[in-house]
Scaffold this motif. Structure first.
Motif, short mmCIF file in Angstrom:
data_model
loop_
_atom_site.label_atom_id
_atom_site.label_comp_id
_atom_site.label_asym_id
_atom_site.label_seq_id
_atom_site.Cartn_x
_atom_site.Cartn_y
_atom_site.Cartn_z
N PRO A 24 -9.86 4.84 -7.31
CA PRO A 24 -9.14 4.34 -6.15
C PRO A 24 -7.73 3.83 -6.46
CG PRO A 24 -10.89 2.82 -6.77
CD PRO A 24 -11.06 4.06 -7.61
N GLU A 25 -7.45 3.57 -7.72
CA GLU A 25 -6.11 3.12 -8.10
C GLU A 25 -5.06 4.19 -7.81
OE1 GLU A 25 -9.14 1.25 -10.95
OE2 GLU A 25 -8.76 3.26 -10.16
N LEU A 26 -5.46 5.47 -7.93
CA LEU A 26 -4.52 6.55 -7.66
C LEU A 26 -4.11 6.54 -6.18
CD1 LEU A 26 -2.87 8.96 -8.61
CD2 LEU A 26 -4.87 10.40 -8.18
N LEU A 27 -5.07 6.40 -5.30
CA LEU A 27 -4.75 6.34 -3.88
C LEU A 27 -3.85 5.13 -3.59
CD1 LEU A 27 -5.00 7.41 -1.02
CD2 LEU A 27 -7.17 6.14 -0.81
N ALA A 28 -4.14 4.01 -4.21
CA ALA A 28 -3.30 2.81 -4.01
C ALA A 28 -1.87 3.07 -4.48
CB ALA A 28 -3.90 1.61 -4.74
N ALA A 29 -1.71 3.76 -5.62
CA ALA A 29 -0.36 4.07 -6.13
C ALA A 29 0.36 5.02 -5.18
CB ALA A 29 -0.46 4.67 -7.53
N CYS A 30 -0.37 5.99 -4.64
CA CYS A 30 0.24 6.93 -3.69
C CYS A 30 0.62 6.24 -2.39
CB CYS A 30 -0.71 8.10 -3.44
SG CYS A 30 -0.87 9.21 -4.84
N ARG A 31 -0.21 5.32 -1.94
CA ARG A 31 0.13 4.55 -0.73
C ARG A 31 1.40 3.72 -0.96
NH1 ARG A 31 -5.98 3.14 0.90
NH2 ARG A 31 -6.22 4.78 2.46
N GLU A 32 1.54 3.20 -2.16
CA GLU A 32 2.74 2.42 -2.49
C GLU A 32 3.98 3.31 -2.49
OE1 GLU A 32 5.08 -0.95 -3.40
OE2 GLU A 32 3.14 -0.68 -2.43
N LEU A 33 3.86 4.53 -3.01
CA LEU A 33 4.98 5.47 -2.95
C LEU A 33 5.37 5.75 -1.51
CD1 LEU A 33 4.02 8.08 -5.69
CD2 LEU A 33 6.05 6.61 -5.68
#
Length: 172
Positions: free
Chosen positions: A42-51
C-alpha cells in the motif's frame, strides 16, 4: 549494456528498477500495473497519490515517466510510464518508444544500473506485441551504451510475447 528477454514475473526481478505499465492516474489498475501495486504494498499507492497531489495533479502524460520507491519489491525503484492506448487513437510509435527511453533517462538520475521492462501497451492497450517488441528494442538500443546502464531485461508473461521480443533482439 546487456539486453535480454526472459519469461517471468516482473515483480520478482532482482534489479534496481522495475518499469510499471501504468495508467495516467497512477492509482493502480489491472495487468502489470495491478501486479506491481499488489507486490509493492500500500505504500506504493500512497506515494502515487502524493505525486498526484503535488507534482502531477493532472496525471502522468502518455510517453512520460516518473519514479517512486519500490517499497516491498526486490527492486529499489518503480519507474511508472504511461503507454499509448491504440484503442483511444494513440497510434504514434514515438510515444511508445518514449515509454522505453524515458525510464532509461530516469535511471541515470537515480544512479540505477539494471532495469526490467514489461511489454508496455501490448494487450489491453491494443498494440500488437510484435510491434511493441520492435519499438522497445529499437528505443533501448537507440540509447546506445547508456552510461551506467549495465542490464536491460524485458520480462514477458507469455510465450508469445517472449518469442516476439527474442525475434526483435535477434533481428537487430
Amino acid at each position: 549494456m546487456l539486453v535480454e528477454a526472459v519469461r517471468g514475473d516482473i515483480t520478482t526481478q532482482d534489479v534496481d528498477v522495475v518499469v510499471n505499465a501504468a495508467n495516467s492516474s497512477l492509482l493502480g489498475g489491472g495487468g502489470v500495473d495491478g501486479a506491481i501495486h499488489a507486490a509493492a504494498g500500500p505504500e506504493l499507492l500512497a506515494a502515487c497519490r502524493e505525486l498526484r497531489r503535488t507534482t502531477l495533479p493532472d496525471g502522468l502524460p502518455v510517453g512520460d515517466a516518473v519514479a517512486t520507491p519500490g517499497f516491498r519489491l526486490p527492486a529499489r525503484w518503480v519507474v511508472h510510464t504511461v503507454g499509448p492506448n491504440r484503442h483511444a487513437g494513440q497510434t504514434d510509435p514515438d510515444l511508445l518508444a518514449s515509454c522505453f527511453s524515458r525510464p532509461l533517462e530516469l535511471m541515470r538520475e537515480l544512479g540505477a544500473s539494471t532495469v526490467a521492462f514489461p511489454a508496455v501497451s501490448a494487450g489491453v492497450y491494443g498494440w500488437a506485441v510484435e510491434e511493441v517488441a520492435e519499438v522497445a528494442v529499437r528505443a533501448v538500443r537507440g540509447h546506445g551504451q547508456a552510461p551506467g546502464v549495465a542490464l536491460v531485461r524485458f520480462v514477458l508473461f507469455s510465450p508469445q510475447a517472449l518469442g516476439a521480443f527474442r525475434a526483435a533482439l535477434d533481428a537487430r
